[in-house]
Design an enzyme around this catalytic site. Structure first.
Site, PDB file in Angstrom:
ATOM      1  N   THR A 124      -7.860  38.313 -14.564  1.00 29.24           N
ATOM      2  CA  THR A 124      -8.396  38.224 -15.492  1.00 29.24           C
ATOM      3  C   THR A 124      -9.704  37.670 -15.591  1.00 29.24           C
ATOM      4  O   THR A 124     -10.548  37.291 -14.518  1.00 29.24           O
ATOM      5  CB  THR A 124      -7.836  36.780 -16.547  1.00 29.24           C
ATOM      6  OG1 THR A 124      -7.099  36.939 -16.411  1.00 29.24           O
ATOM      7  CG2 THR A 124      -8.645  36.577 -17.819  1.00 29.24           C
ATOM      8  N   GLU A 125     -10.657  38.552 -16.075  1.00 25.77           N
ATOM      9  CA  GLU A 125     -12.187  38.485 -15.684  1.00 25.77           C
ATOM     10  C   GLU A 125     -12.840  37.510 -17.567  1.00 25.77           C
ATOM     11  O   GLU A 125     -11.725  37.909 -18.494  1.00 25.77           O
ATOM     12  CB  GLU A 125     -12.503  39.378 -16.092  1.00 25.77           C
ATOM     13  CG  GLU A 125     -12.029  40.594 -14.441  1.00 25.77           C
ATOM     14  CD  GLU A 125     -12.592  41.204 -14.563  1.00 25.77           C
ATOM     15  OE1 GLU A 125     -13.812  42.660 -14.795  1.00 25.77           O
ATOM     16  OE2 GLU A 125     -12.851  42.373 -12.948  1.00 25.77           O
ATOM     17  N   PRO A 126     -13.995  37.278 -16.931  1.00 29.27           N
ATOM     18  CA  PRO A 126     -14.650  36.716 -18.741  1.00 29.27           C
ATOM     19  C   PRO A 126     -14.716  37.874 -19.655  1.00 29.27           C
ATOM     20  O   PRO A 126     -15.414  39.452 -19.481  1.00 29.27           O
ATOM     21  CB  PRO A 126     -16.020  36.014 -17.549  1.00 29.27           C
ATOM     22  CG  PRO A 126     -15.484  35.778 -16.848  1.00 29.27           C
ATOM     23  CD  PRO A 126     -14.727  37.745 -15.831  1.00 29.27           C
ATOM     24  N   ILE A 155      -8.251  31.078 -12.567  1.00 28.92           N
ATOM     25  CA  ILE A 155      -7.601  31.772 -11.400  1.00 28.92           C
ATOM     26  C   ILE A 155      -6.853  30.718 -11.009  1.00 28.92           C
ATOM     27  O   ILE A 155      -7.074  29.616 -10.756  1.00 28.92           O
ATOM     28  CB  ILE A 155      -8.454  31.977 -10.845  1.00 28.92           C
ATOM     29  CG1 ILE A 155      -9.360  33.238 -10.896  1.00 28.92           C
ATOM     30  CG2 ILE A 155      -7.089  32.861  -9.105  1.00 28.92           C
ATOM     31  CD1 ILE A 155      -8.329  34.032 -11.337  1.00 28.92           C
ATOM     32  N   GLU A 240       6.796  41.471 -14.227  1.00 26.81           N
ATOM     33  CA  GLU A 240       7.857  40.949 -15.191  1.00 26.81           C
ATOM     34  C   GLU A 240       8.129  39.821 -14.655  1.00 26.81           C
ATOM     35  O   GLU A 240       8.734  38.860 -15.069  1.00 26.81           O
ATOM     36  CB  GLU A 240       8.690  42.309 -14.773  1.00 26.81           C
ATOM     37  CG  GLU A 240       8.292  43.609 -14.594  1.00 26.81           C
ATOM     38  CD  GLU A 240       9.123  44.428 -14.649  1.00 26.81           C
ATOM     39  OE1 GLU A 240       9.832  44.236 -13.909  1.00 26.81           O
ATOM     40  OE2 GLU A 240       8.852  45.890 -15.250  1.00 26.81           O
ATOM     41  N   ARG A 268      16.022   4.473 -31.446  1.00 30.60           N
ATOM     42  CA  ARG A 268      15.509   4.160 -32.731  1.00 30.60           C
ATOM     43  C   ARG A 268      16.263   3.823 -34.375  1.00 30.60           C
ATOM     44  O   ARG A 268      16.916   4.881 -34.483  1.00 30.60           O
ATOM     45  CB  ARG A 268      14.007   4.820 -33.079  1.00 30.60           C
ATOM     46  CG  ARG A 268      12.920   4.512 -34.238  1.00 30.60           C
ATOM     47  CD  ARG A 268      12.593   3.474 -34.064  1.00 30.60           C
ATOM     48  NE  ARG A 268      11.634   4.214 -34.447  1.00 30.60           N
ATOM     49  CZ  ARG A 268      11.199   3.039 -35.438  1.00 30.60           C
ATOM     50  NH1 ARG A 268      11.901   2.107 -36.165  1.00 30.60           N
ATOM     51  NH2 ARG A 268      10.159   2.975 -36.102  1.00 30.60           N
ATOM     52  N   HIS A 356       9.453  11.918 -33.157  1.00 31.45           N
ATOM     53  CA  HIS A 356       8.593  10.604 -32.670  1.00 31.45           C
ATOM     54  C   HIS A 356       7.654   9.645 -33.404  1.00 31.45           C
ATOM     55  O   HIS A 356       7.912   8.597 -33.447  1.00 31.45           O
ATOM     56  CB  HIS A 356       7.984  10.854 -30.862  1.00 31.45           C
ATOM     57  CG  HIS A 356       8.716  10.490 -30.324  1.00 31.45           C
ATOM     58  ND1 HIS A 356       9.602  11.854 -29.296  1.00 31.45           N
ATOM     59  CD2 HIS A 356       9.229   9.824 -29.546  1.00 31.45           C
ATOM     60  CE1 HIS A 356      10.530  11.364 -28.777  1.00 31.45           C
ATOM     61  NE2 HIS A 356      10.373  10.516 -28.444  1.00 31.45           N
ATOM     62  N   GLU A 381      -0.591  34.736 -18.984  1.00 31.38           N
ATOM     63  CA  GLU A 381       0.460  35.978 -18.142  1.00 31.38           C
ATOM     64  C   GLU A 381       1.050  36.916 -18.837  1.00 31.38           C
ATOM     65  O   GLU A 381       1.809  37.435 -19.096  1.00 31.38           O
ATOM     66  CB  GLU A 381       1.681  35.365 -17.858  1.00 31.38           C
ATOM     67  CG  GLU A 381       2.418  36.209 -16.121  1.00 31.38           C
ATOM     68  CD  GLU A 381       1.850  35.524 -15.096  1.00 31.38           C
ATOM     69  OE1 GLU A 381       2.363  36.127 -14.296  1.00 31.38           O
ATOM     70  OE2 GLU A 381       1.349  34.990 -15.075  1.00 31.38           O
ATOM     71  N   GLU A 385       0.811  38.137 -28.512  1.00 30.60           N
ATOM     72  CA  GLU A 385       0.709  39.564 -28.928  1.00 30.60           C
ATOM     73  C   GLU A 385       0.683  40.885 -28.332  1.00 30.60           C
ATOM     74  O   GLU A 385       1.502  41.612 -28.382  1.00 30.60           O
ATOM     75  CB  GLU A 385      -0.686  39.338 -29.557  1.00 30.60           C
ATOM     76  CG  GLU A 385      -0.799  38.281 -30.852  1.00 30.60           C
ATOM     77  CD  GLU A 385      -0.862  37.351 -30.276  1.00 30.60           C
ATOM     78  OE1 GLU A 385      -0.543  36.403 -30.768  1.00 30.60           O
ATOM     79  OE2 GLU A 385      -1.414  36.631 -29.014  1.00 30.60           O
TER      80      GLU A 385
END
Length: 403
Positions: A124-126, A155, A240, A268, A356, A381, A385
């Protein structure tokens, strides 16, 4: 653990016991203080967890992908960050095993199997997100070296990894763009800077960093395989197993949230009876368990498909298989597993907060941690979408989901 042999069942049970004994008692404090779990990572090395995807002669404890998924679930049940620490490492091991030269396999895989060398992947890049073909990081050939310039972000294990699988453009002018993408196996040196640890909602303890490359020189032998331009296909195959691993992490988070909710609902009381007897709470628990069971079956199905495609396709991503068909992939099944399991974990974590009540919002209970950790599997990963895009493309290509 249906389908596993006795040895694999023992591996899963050993990890389960380790999580109950060593991880769960300390996970909340480590997570809240964002402390790197050095002693737990060392224990995982000693147990051989980092080598579970590496076969002989480089490793000694390779297991099937269903077994690997169940081990990941157990680790994530205790603390999702622990499972994350082995995720990228496994993808890089798979890349080297399937596509690396003999020298690359002999150099890296034995050390990776023991955890002495831990690996990270840099995709991944900015500003790039999931659009990997739009990357700007370049590696230009200069004699017997590549000169790398660019940046990567998010990373995992960047500071503590000794090896990075870097996805970059070795031919920035290639058309289509993916024909110019390669993977380089790089080790740290002058010109590579780990610039900062990124602040995160969850997934604490394990670092996620930015990497900067400024005229960073690596030998030409760092190219994964023997030819440039195959990196995109290589990485898609590696992802994968990465997506199966992320899906298994989601199972662990969802299971932890469900088990905590069951325990709390038994103990509870409200209006004189345990709260599970109130239909509104009982319905939540029933739906949580049903969704989790369905998600696990989908993950195990993807894991079995991954193993079967390994047998069918051989090592080369574009070579005919032994059956005469072009190399098959399991991206449809892995995408479905990652999509469904991650969305399931998010829903279970939210329902656990409801079960809870106010305690689900308290940092003195683990439910809030599950709720913060679960979204990572939705966006990590490859976002969900993107998974839907992968699934529909494969559906159109295959024309069926028949087994």
């Amino acid at each position: 653990m249906e389908g596993l042999d006795a040895q694999e069942r023992a591996v899963v049970e050993t990890v389960r016991d380790f999580v109950a004994r060593e991880v769960i008692p300390v996970a909340r404090e480590l997570e809240h203080t964002d402390t790197y779990p050095e002693h737990l990572i060392e224990a995982l090395k000693a147990m051989g967890v980092f080598g579970l995807a590496i076969p002989e002669p480089w490793g000694e404890a390779r297991v099937s992908t269903p077994c690997y998924a169940l081990v990941t679930e157990e680790l994530a049940r205790g603390w999702m960050s622990l499972a994350g620490a082995m995720g990228g490492h496994t993808v890089v091991a798979k890349l080297i095993h399937d596509h690396g030269s003999a020298e690359q396999k002999d150099r890296y895989l034995p050390a990776m199997a023991t955890g002495r060398v831990r690996a990270a992947m840099a995709l991944t890049e900015p500003g790039g997100g999931s659009d990997l073909q739009a990357m700007r990081t370049t590696a230009i050939r200069d004699g017997d070296h590549y000169v790398v310039n660019g940046s990567k972000t998010w990373i995992t294990n960047a500071r503590r990894s000794a090896l990075i699988a870097l996805l970059c453009k070795t031919d920035p002018h290639a058309t289509p763009a993916h024909h110019g993408i390669s993977v380089l196996l790089v080790e740290k040196g002058p010109g590579l800077t780990v610039s900062r640890d990124l602040p995160k909602l969850g997934y604490k303890g394990v670092e996620s960093c930015e990497l900067s490359f400024d005229d960073f020189r690596v030998p030409a032998t760092a190219l994964l395989g023997e030819r440039e331009g195959r990196g995109f296909a290589q990485m898609m195959r590696g992802l994968e197993i990465g997506r199966i691993q992320v899906a298994a992490r989601a199972l662990g988070v969802g299971r932890a949230a469900l088990e905590d909710s069951l325990r709390y609902a038994r103990e509870r009381e409200a209006f004189g009876v345990p709260i599970w007897k109130h239909q509104s709470i009982g319905n939540y628990l029933a739906d949580m368990a049903t969704r989790l069971t369905a998600a696990r079956q989908l993950v195990l199905h993807a894991a079995r498909c991954f193993d079967s495609t390994d047998l069918d396709r051989g090592a080369a991503s574009d070579a005919p298989s032994q059956t005469g068909r072009r190399g098959r992939r399991a991206d449809l099944e892995a995408g479905m597993a990652k999509l469904f399991a991650s969305e399931t974990a998010m829903q279970i974590a939210l329902d656990a907060v409801r079960v809870h009540g106010g305690y689900g919002y308290s940092t003195e209970f683990d439910i809030e941690r599950y709720f913060r950790d679960a979204p990572l599997m939705i966006v990590g990963e490859g976002t969900n979408e993107i998974q839907r895009n992968v699934i529909v493309r494969q559906l159109i290509e295959r024309g069926s989901v028949a087994p």
